[in-house]
Structures are given as structure tokens and as C-alpha cells.
Design an enzyme around this catalytic site. Sequence first.
Site, PDB file in Angstrom:
ATOM      1  N   SER A 185       0.551   4.352   3.448  1.00 45.42           N
ATOM      2  CA  SER A 185      -0.517   3.499   2.905  1.00 45.42           C
ATOM      3  C   SER A 185      -1.659   3.355   3.900  1.00 45.42           C
ATOM      4  O   SER A 185      -2.805   3.116   3.510  1.00 45.42           O
ATOM      5  CB  SER A 185       0.046   2.117   2.567  1.00 45.42           C
ATOM      6  OG  SER A 185       1.022   2.196   1.561  1.00 45.42           O
ATOM      7  N   ASP A 205      -5.211  -0.100  -4.745  1.00 46.95           N
ATOM      8  CA  ASP A 205      -5.376  -0.059  -6.197  1.00 46.95           C
ATOM      9  C   ASP A 205      -4.262  -0.815  -6.909  1.00 46.95           C
ATOM     10  O   ASP A 205      -4.475  -1.392  -7.980  1.00 46.95           O
ATOM     11  CB  ASP A 205      -5.470   1.375  -6.713  1.00 46.95           C
ATOM     12  CG  ASP A 205      -4.393   2.302  -6.159  1.00 46.95           C
ATOM     13  OD1 ASP A 205      -3.705   1.926  -5.201  1.00 46.95           O
ATOM     14  OD2 ASP A 205      -4.257   3.425  -6.678  1.00 46.95           O
ATOM     15  N   LYS A 231      -2.270   9.191  -0.694  1.00 51.27           N
ATOM     16  CA  LYS A 231      -1.291   8.501   0.126  1.00 51.27           C
ATOM     17  C   LYS A 231      -0.615   9.525   1.041  1.00 51.27           C
ATOM     18  O   LYS A 231      -0.206  10.604   0.593  1.00 51.27           O
ATOM     19  CB  LYS A 231      -0.265   7.805  -0.771  1.00 51.27           C
ATOM     20  CG  LYS A 231       0.468   6.648  -0.126  1.00 51.27           C
ATOM     21  CD  LYS A 231       1.184   5.824  -1.181  1.00 51.27           C
ATOM     22  CE  LYS A 231       1.797   4.564  -0.594  1.00 51.27           C
ATOM     23  NZ  LYS A 231       2.373   3.693  -1.634  1.00 51.27           N
ATOM     24  N   GLU A 287      -7.830 -21.559 -10.572  1.00 49.03           N
ATOM     25  CA  GLU A 287      -7.224 -22.290  -9.456  1.00 49.03           C
ATOM     26  C   GLU A 287      -6.851 -21.394  -8.279  1.00 49.03           C
ATOM     27  O   GLU A 287      -6.861 -21.845  -7.131  1.00 49.03           O
ATOM     28  CB  GLU A 287      -5.992 -23.062  -9.941  1.00 49.03           C
ATOM     29  CG  GLU A 287      -6.310 -24.267 -10.809  1.00 49.03           C
ATOM     30  CD  GLU A 287      -6.542 -23.916 -12.270  1.00 49.03           C
ATOM     31  OE1 GLU A 287      -6.984 -24.796 -13.040  1.00 49.03           O
ATOM     32  OE2 GLU A 287      -6.287 -22.744 -12.654  1.00 49.03           O
TER      33      GLU A 287
END
Length: 615
Positions: A31, A147, A239, A356
Site C-alpha cells: 500500500s 480508494d 499496489k 455528525e
Amino acid sequence: MDTAELVELGQQLRVDSVRAADAAGSGHPTSSMSAADLMAVLLAHHLRYDFDRPAHPGNDRFVLSKGHASPLLYAAYKAAGAIDDAELLTFRMLDSRLEGHPTPQRLPWVETATGSLGQGLPVGVGIALSGKRLERTGYRVWVLCGDSELAEGSVWEAAEHAAYEHLDNLTLIVDVNRLGQRGPTRHGHDLDAYARRFRAFGWHTVEVDGHDVDAVDRSYSEAASTHRQPTVILARTLKGKGVASVQDREGLHGKPLPDADAAIAELGGPRDLRVQVREPVAARALHSVRADHLELPRYDRGDDVSTRDAFGQALATLGSARGDVVALDGEVGDSTRAEFFAKEHPDRYFECYIAEQQLVGAAVGLAARGWVPYASTFAAFFTRAYDFIRMAAVSGAGINLVGSHAGVSIGQDGPSQMGLEDLAMMRAVHGSTVLYPCDANQTARLVATTAGLDGVRYLRTSRGAGPVVYGPDEKFPVGGSKVLRFSSRDRLTVVAAGVTVHEALAAVDALDREGIQVRVIDLYSVKPVDRETLRQAAEDTGCLLTVEDHHPEGGIGDAVLDAFLDGRPVPRLVRLAVRTMPGSASPAEQLHAAGIDAESIAAAGLLLVETAIVR
């Protein structure tokens, strides 16, 4: 750096990500590898930052929303000279600053804790709001996310809010590497699918090959030149980029590379490039100087005033005394009474609407910039943002949360509006302070006190008016309580907070007329709790009766019980709480139906002291 040097820097960041994860035996190197070129260009050409002065008001702000890609962040720190290679290889080890997911508690260059996906952009919006509306120093906010996390609703709350506020100082970089933890993401490499969504929210969008450093460079410049719109750069990446055995392959998320030495060789071996990060522009912090004197509102004993009114009035006054206080609300300011602050200090008031997660995320971002935020909504609705509250504690963020309309005492609105879990929720937050005032003067004092506390602070307010019990000069230290009824002949102690304090006082007055002496403790500080006073009451009276407008799990009863978990004998403890699902009824009817009104307290007290009233 020229194109070739940028490519080399990207490879260095990949190599160091692989090395760090290999040394730790865990981590997310693939990653990190996908976003390495994006980071290289940002670090070398666009980020303005003084690593020796992380508090510099002109520094750009970078948020790694995909916090699992921390090896990339630490590799960038090494390239910038902020850490050395030896420290890089302590990744994920005991006592290392380089945690699996970065936190500002350990590293001064980290704006906010990440790792719970979907939070970087909402917090970044808060930081950008500070830069745009309060500090006005010209810094940019860069957020790098993955993503996968675009499936989180919090991202889209933030997207709409950023566009509404015209945050052209905010750039979101999306590492579209196609693969999540268990397989492909929802939209894979379909950049246009993401672009359509962001454009619908009012963002400027740029689609780019995330491994073409020149194209990435141009996209960052385009973002900086865009006005009145935030920009999202949607970068198509792979990746595990650069290592054939892992590139764009499933099943390798969160794992060190199987053969790190071979991967490093394939990437061209270790490098030791150093980046001279651009200096921030000269800037001066604009936070207002705190006033020496605070004149809180004063209320007369016996007057009927709601604690939500007292909160709003006190907050407005506090805002006049302290220029670093800001307020946020979730489109219920007329109910929470945050509107009082808005009328007095509109430049420091942030309307977050019914979002919120963004409400709390923005508060965390503002706190990261040195402001003292008060974020308010109905107590029940903070449950939507609980993950943000939890992560605020991980960040060490100093935020004030104010939950109004708590408990069944709100009356006819029914259970969807009743905060009956909030005390348990907030007590469970690491390092939190939980306060529940019963009258206006107490509320005003606690509002002022919370401005100077650390960590997450929660103040619970009530909808209905109640009698003022305390004088305006009474003190209410955090961790304290108030003994409102006391005698040497007390046979029982009633412990209450908020609305049930008034019910308890009425109950013990009735019992007193029958010759039964009862002690009453106002436990306004639910966390930390006043252990000394509770232990003394247990020793003196032998029995404690707690009464709360809250579910029995995790509220006042459990807070009281915690005072006796040090090995000493536990006193007889009876807990009155809301144990049924309420419907619609008047406040008085609700309290009675829940068994927490004066009549119910008196009846429970009679049973506990084994006495019957003869009328």
C-alpha cells in the site's frame, strides 16, 4: 528535482517501505509502494514545511488518511532528514515513535491519528477551515487517502462540506490502486466513477497516472491554482508497484514482502537521497490573546433555567473572553443553544449541518491548529460519530463535546431523540472527562472549566428548565461532587446527577418528613468520579442508591461502583435507571414510567431502610 531524480526518489521510498516492514515482520509495504511517486513529487516540489519547526504557522499540513501506509510516511521523513535510517528500522517495535499507524502523540509532524479509514479528509477539512477562515496564513492542506476508504460515508460528508465552504486550500490525493484488503475495490481503476461523484459534490477533479511523476507534478500545480473549489487528484496506481511478484496482485495486503532482499534488488537497491523541502511562507499566528477576566452569567437560586440555556450563554461569554474558543454545531443550534455563540462570534462559528462525523472531525482538525472547539448536537446523535471520538482520544485532541436533550426527560419526542447511552459511551473513551450539571450556575462554571482541560471532554445538558440549586460563586472542581443533604443520622445515600438531582431532593424531603434521614450527593463529575466522598457516604450510611436518566449499563451506577473496586468491601448498591424502551409522554410521565422520579426514589428508599410510611 528533475524527472529522473523524482523517479529515483519514488524508488527510494519504495525500498525504504519494504525495508521497514521487513524489519518489523509486519506492515503494509504494498500500500506504501503504490503511493510512493505521489509522495515523492509532493515532498520534493510542492510541500512547504519546516521539519525543525512543526508548529510554524506557515507550514502546509499533510494528513495520511490511509494510515496503514505509514512506512511510506516514515520513508518520506527519512528523505527529508527528520529521522535517520536507524530509526526507520525500528518501525512497529516497542517504544518506537514509528507506530503501525501514525499518531501525533509520538511524532510532531503528524496532524492527526489515522488508521480508522475515512477520517483523514473530515479532519483535513477542519484544518483547512482553520487556515481559510481563522488563520489566513496561506498554507495548503494535503490529504492522501486510499480508494477503499471512499466507501465510507464520512468521506462524502467531508466532500460536501469542503465544497460548500469553497476550501480551495484543500487538496485530496486518492491513491486508486484498485485493491483493498480482501480483493478489488468497488470501482477498481475506474477513475471516472470517482470523478463523477466528486464533481457532483462541487469539487475540481484531475485524473492522472499516479506513476508519471511529471503528470503528478502538473496536477499538484493545477490544484494550487484552482479557486473557490477543493481539488481531488485521482491517481491510477498499482499496489506493490515495481516488484513483479507482488505488483497488482491480490492477497498481499498487510504483509511484508515474501522476499524483501530480492524486491529491494529489483527496485534498484537502497538509496540515500535527501530532499530539501520548500520553506513555508512567513506567517504570524493570528490566535487572539486570552482575556484575563471572565464574567460568567449568574443565576439566582430558585429560578427555573435549563442547563442547555446556561451552556449557550456561558459559551458566548467564554468566546468573548477567549479568542481561541470556537463553536461547531450539527444544525440544531437553536436547540443546543450554540446559536448564542453564533450571534456573538459568527466568525468563529461553524455550521456543520446534519453530519455528525464531519462535526467531530472538524473539531479535531481545529484542535490540531490550536483552537479550543466546542461541538454540540443532541446527545443521541454523537453515537453516529463515536469512531471519530475514539480516534480523537488516540490523537490526544483537546475537544469539547456537548450533548443536549439527554434522557427520557426530554418528553414527547420519543426514544429516537433520547440520549440514553452517551455517558457509557463517553466514559469508555481513553482519558475523557464526563460532566453532567444539574443547574445553570453549575453548567456555566463547568463550561469555563472544560476550556482548560486536556483530551476529550463531554458535557451533558438537559432540555427542560430546572430550579437553580447553587449560588453563582460556587466552585465545581473536576473529580468532585456536592453533598446537598447531610446529617449524622443518615440511613441511606442517594447519588444523582443532572435532572435526577432535583427528583432526589424532592424524594428525600418527603422521606425526611417521615423521619428518615437521607444523604444526597450531586455527582456532577461522572468521570473522574469523587471516590473519597462516595466511600465516606458508604461508610456512614451503609447503602447507596443511584438514580440516573440513562440506561443502567455504563452510566452513573457503574461510575459509583468503580469507587469500590480497589479491594475494599462493596456497599449495598441499588441502581435506578431507564430499563424499558420509552414512548412519547410528558417529561414528568417519562420519569415516572422509567422509575427515576421522586416518587420512585422515595419508594426505593423506603424498601432499602425497611421502613413503611403510615399515613
